[in-house]
Design a protein around this motif. Structure first.
Motif, PDB file in Angstrom:
ATOM      1  N   ALA A   1      25.756  56.602  41.752  1.00 49.24           N
ATOM      2  CA  ALA A   1      25.400  57.790  40.974  1.00 49.24           C
ATOM      3  C   ALA A   1      25.523  57.507  39.475  1.00 49.24           C
ATOM      4  O   ALA A   1      24.631  57.853  38.685  1.00 49.24           O
ATOM      5  CB  ALA A   1      26.293  58.962  41.364  1.00 49.24           C
ATOM      6  N   ILE A   2      26.608  56.865  39.089  1.00 47.24           N
ATOM      7  CA  ILE A   2      26.801  56.524  37.676  1.00 47.24           C
ATOM      8  C   ILE A   2      25.750  55.513  37.228  1.00 47.24           C
ATOM      9  O   ILE A   2      25.195  55.609  36.121  1.00 47.24           O
ATOM     10  CB  ILE A   2      28.222  55.969  37.450  1.00 47.24           C
ATOM     11  CG1 ILE A   2      29.264  57.074  37.724  1.00 47.24           C
ATOM     12  CG2 ILE A   2      28.378  55.432  36.030  1.00 47.24           C
ATOM     13  CD1 ILE A   2      30.688  56.580  37.724  1.00 47.24           C
ATOM     14  N   GLY A   3      25.449  54.546  38.092  1.00 50.77           N
ATOM     15  CA  GLY A   3      24.432  53.552  37.777  1.00 50.77           C
ATOM     16  C   GLY A   3      23.070  54.186  37.566  1.00 50.77           C
ATOM     17  O   GLY A   3      22.325  53.801  36.649  1.00 50.77           O
ATOM     18  N   TYR A   4      22.738  55.176  38.404  1.00 51.39           N
ATOM     19  CA  TYR A   4      21.461  55.879  38.257  1.00 51.39           C
ATOM     20  C   TYR A   4      21.387  56.581  36.906  1.00 51.39           C
ATOM     21  O   TYR A   4      20.365  56.504  36.217  1.00 51.39           O
ATOM     22  CB  TYR A   4      21.309  56.899  39.387  1.00 51.39           C
ATOM     23  CG  TYR A   4      20.021  57.688  39.317  1.00 51.39           C
ATOM     24  CD1 TYR A   4      18.852  57.214  39.899  1.00 51.39           C
ATOM     25  CD2 TYR A   4      19.960  58.924  38.665  1.00 51.39           C
ATOM     26  CE1 TYR A   4      17.668  57.925  39.836  1.00 51.39           C
ATOM     27  CE2 TYR A   4      18.785  59.641  38.585  1.00 51.39           C
ATOM     28  CZ  TYR A   4      17.646  59.142  39.183  1.00 51.39           C
ATOM     29  OH  TYR A   4      16.470  59.851  39.100  1.00 51.39           O
ATOM     30  N   ILE A   5      22.469  57.239  36.525  1.00 50.26           N
ATOM     31  CA  ILE A   5      22.506  57.952  35.243  1.00 50.26           C
ATOM     32  C   ILE A   5      22.327  56.972  34.080  1.00 50.26           C
ATOM     33  O   ILE A   5      21.540  57.215  33.158  1.00 50.26           O
ATOM     34  CB  ILE A   5      23.836  58.719  35.102  1.00 50.26           C
ATOM     35  CG1 ILE A   5      23.922  59.824  36.156  1.00 50.26           C
ATOM     36  CG2 ILE A   5      23.984  59.308  33.703  1.00 50.26           C
ATOM     37  CD1 ILE A   5      25.304  60.440  36.294  1.00 50.26           C
ATOM     38  N   VAL A   6      23.034  55.859  34.133  1.00 50.42           N
ATOM     39  CA  VAL A   6      22.963  54.862  33.058  1.00 50.42           C
ATOM     40  C   VAL A   6      21.565  54.262  32.951  1.00 50.42           C
ATOM     41  O   VAL A   6      21.003  54.131  31.853  1.00 50.42           O
ATOM     42  CB  VAL A   6      24.008  53.746  33.290  1.00 50.42           C
ATOM     43  CG1 VAL A   6      23.801  52.603  32.308  1.00 50.42           C
ATOM     44  CG2 VAL A   6      25.421  54.305  33.169  1.00 50.42           C
ATOM     45  N   ILE A   7      20.969  53.921  34.095  1.00 45.86           N
ATOM     46  CA  ILE A   7      19.641  53.298  34.090  1.00 45.86           C
ATOM     47  C   ILE A   7      18.583  54.255  33.560  1.00 45.86           C
ATOM     48  O   ILE A   7      17.754  53.892  32.711  1.00 45.86           O
ATOM     49  CB  ILE A   7      19.270  52.816  35.508  1.00 45.86           C
ATOM     50  CG1 ILE A   7      20.150  51.625  35.917  1.00 45.86           C
ATOM     51  CG2 ILE A   7      17.790  52.417  35.580  1.00 45.86           C
ATOM     52  CD1 ILE A   7      19.984  51.200  37.349  1.00 45.86           C
ATOM     53  N   LEU A   8      18.606  55.501  34.045  1.00 40.78           N
ATOM     54  CA  LEU A   8      17.588  56.458  33.604  1.00 40.78           C
ATOM     55  C   LEU A   8      17.791  56.844  32.137  1.00 40.78           C
ATOM     56  O   LEU A   8      16.822  57.059  31.399  1.00 40.78           O
ATOM     57  CB  LEU A   8      17.608  57.704  34.488  1.00 40.78           C
ATOM     58  CG  LEU A   8      16.423  58.663  34.311  1.00 40.78           C
ATOM     59  CD1 LEU A   8      15.098  57.920  34.483  1.00 40.78           C
ATOM     60  CD2 LEU A   8      16.507  59.825  35.287  1.00 40.78           C
ATOM     61  N   LEU A   9      19.054  56.910  31.714  1.00 47.39           N
ATOM     62  CA  LEU A   9      19.330  57.199  30.301  1.00 47.39           C
ATOM     63  C   LEU A   9      18.835  56.050  29.418  1.00 47.39           C
ATOM     64  O   LEU A   9      18.244  56.283  28.355  1.00 47.39           O
ATOM     65  CB  LEU A   9      20.827  57.423  30.096  1.00 47.39           C
ATOM     66  CG  LEU A   9      21.267  57.863  28.692  1.00 47.39           C
ATOM     67  CD1 LEU A   9      20.616  59.184  28.316  1.00 47.39           C
ATOM     68  CD2 LEU A   9      22.793  57.981  28.626  1.00 47.39           C
ATOM     69  N   GLY A  10      19.054  54.831  29.875  1.00 47.78           N
ATOM     70  CA  GLY A  10      18.551  53.678  29.137  1.00 47.78           C
ATOM     71  C   GLY A  10      17.034  53.641  29.092  1.00 47.78           C
ATOM     72  O   GLY A  10      16.435  53.301  28.058  1.00 47.78           O
ATOM     73  N   THR A  11      16.395  54.017  30.214  1.00 48.34           N
ATOM     74  CA  THR A  11      14.934  54.079  30.253  1.00 48.34           C
ATOM     75  C   THR A  11      14.412  55.137  29.296  1.00 48.34           C
ATOM     76  O   THR A  11      13.422  54.917  28.582  1.00 48.34           O
ATOM     77  CB  THR A  11      14.453  54.389  31.683  1.00 48.34           C
ATOM     78  OG1 THR A  11      14.967  53.402  32.587  1.00 48.34           O
ATOM     79  CG2 THR A  11      12.930  54.393  31.757  1.00 48.34           C
ATOM     80  N   SER A  12      15.067  56.286  29.270  1.00 45.26           N
ATOM     81  CA  SER A  12      14.677  57.358  28.352  1.00 45.26           C
ATOM     82  C   SER A  12      14.840  56.905  26.905  1.00 45.26           C
ATOM     83  O   SER A  12      13.991  57.207  26.045  1.00 45.26           O
ATOM     84  CB  SER A  12      15.547  58.598  28.594  1.00 45.26           C
ATOM     85  OG  SER A  12      15.426  59.050  29.926  1.00 45.26           O
TER      86      SER A  12
END
Length: 253
Positions: free
Chosen positions: A230-241
């Motif tokens: 869950a944390i990894g998903y947040i970090v990846i999508l935030l980085g993509t944004s």
């Protein structure tokens, strides 16, 4: 970035919708007392089940109706140009808005969980470790939805971003059940389509620790992996944004 985060925090905190929704959430939590009376004192089930559900819905409403304003309103009112004039990189605007809103959600989860914990103690419902996991699961759901609506807001209007985030919430909850059904019944095409769709969404069903609150629960490596993903998903999508926003052209705004 700190200034943007602080301004975002203040803007949401002063929002009338935020105040009304928080008041509604708190009232619904105390409404558990009435539900408990009507249910013939089934406190062990009513208090944690309804309380955690009310908490999750409160945060969901705030994210859906205030999260879409993080960027889309600035695009519509063209105030994004004023923001871009500041001595800060474009990408850090994303971080500022995310962490400003996340601070609001952190305060919200602390207030609501404290009230719920007080109700559980009042009704002599055990406050166990799984209760803490359930609260953390809800908070990670909120952060996942926040980063999703922030991502959508970069290139979609506010209304469409809200609809897309709501759809993501539904898919993240029920999509994995559909995949399990397709796999069990050997529906290869359905299973492949489901995997393709779910690749882009978090597994909210795995974060539903409130379903285990009535059972004896021992944390395991699987529990740690659920939170890590869950944390990894947040970090990846935030980085993509961050990356997309830093490359975005504002010529057509």
């Amino acid at each position: 970035m700190y200034t943007i985060a602080l301004n975002t925090f203040r803007e949401i905190l002063r929002s009338r919708f935020f105040s009304i929704t928080c008041f509604f959430g708190i009232v619904m939590l105390f409404g558990i007392i009435l539900f408990n009376i009507l249910s013939l004192d089934q406190s062990q089930f009513i208090v944690p089940d309804f309380g955690l559900s009310f908490m999750e819905v409160t945060g969901l409403l705030i994210i859906l109706f205030l999260g879409n304003r993080l960027l889309s309103r600035e695009f519509e009112e063209k105030t994004i140009y004023l923001t871009l004039l500041r001595p800060i990189s474009r990408g850090k605007i994303i971080f500022g808005k995310f962490f400003g809103f996340a601070a609001i959600l952190l305060i919200l989860v602390l207030i609501l969980s404290t009230i719920l914990m007080g109700l559980m103690i009042f009704f002599e419902v055990p406050v166990t470790l799984i209760f803490g996991f359930a609260i953390l699961g809800i908070f990670l759901k909120w952060l996942s939805l926040l980063v999703i609506i922030l991502f959508f807001s970069i290139f979609l209007s506010g209304g469409i971003a809200t609809f897309g985030t709501l759809a993501a919430y539904i898919v993240a909850h029920s999509g994995y059940a559909l995949l399990e059904y397709a796999t069990t019944h050997e529906q290869a095409v359905m299973a492949s389509v489901s995997r393709g769709i779910l690749f882009f969404f978090p597994n909210f069903q795995a974060l539903n620790f409130k379903e285990l609150i009535h059972f004896s629960f021992v944390p395991s490596i699987h529990t740690a992996l659920v939170f890590a993903f869950a944390i990894g998903y947040i970090v990846i999508l935030l980085g993509t944004s961050y990356y997309i926003f830093s490359k975005k052209s504002f010529d057509n705004i």
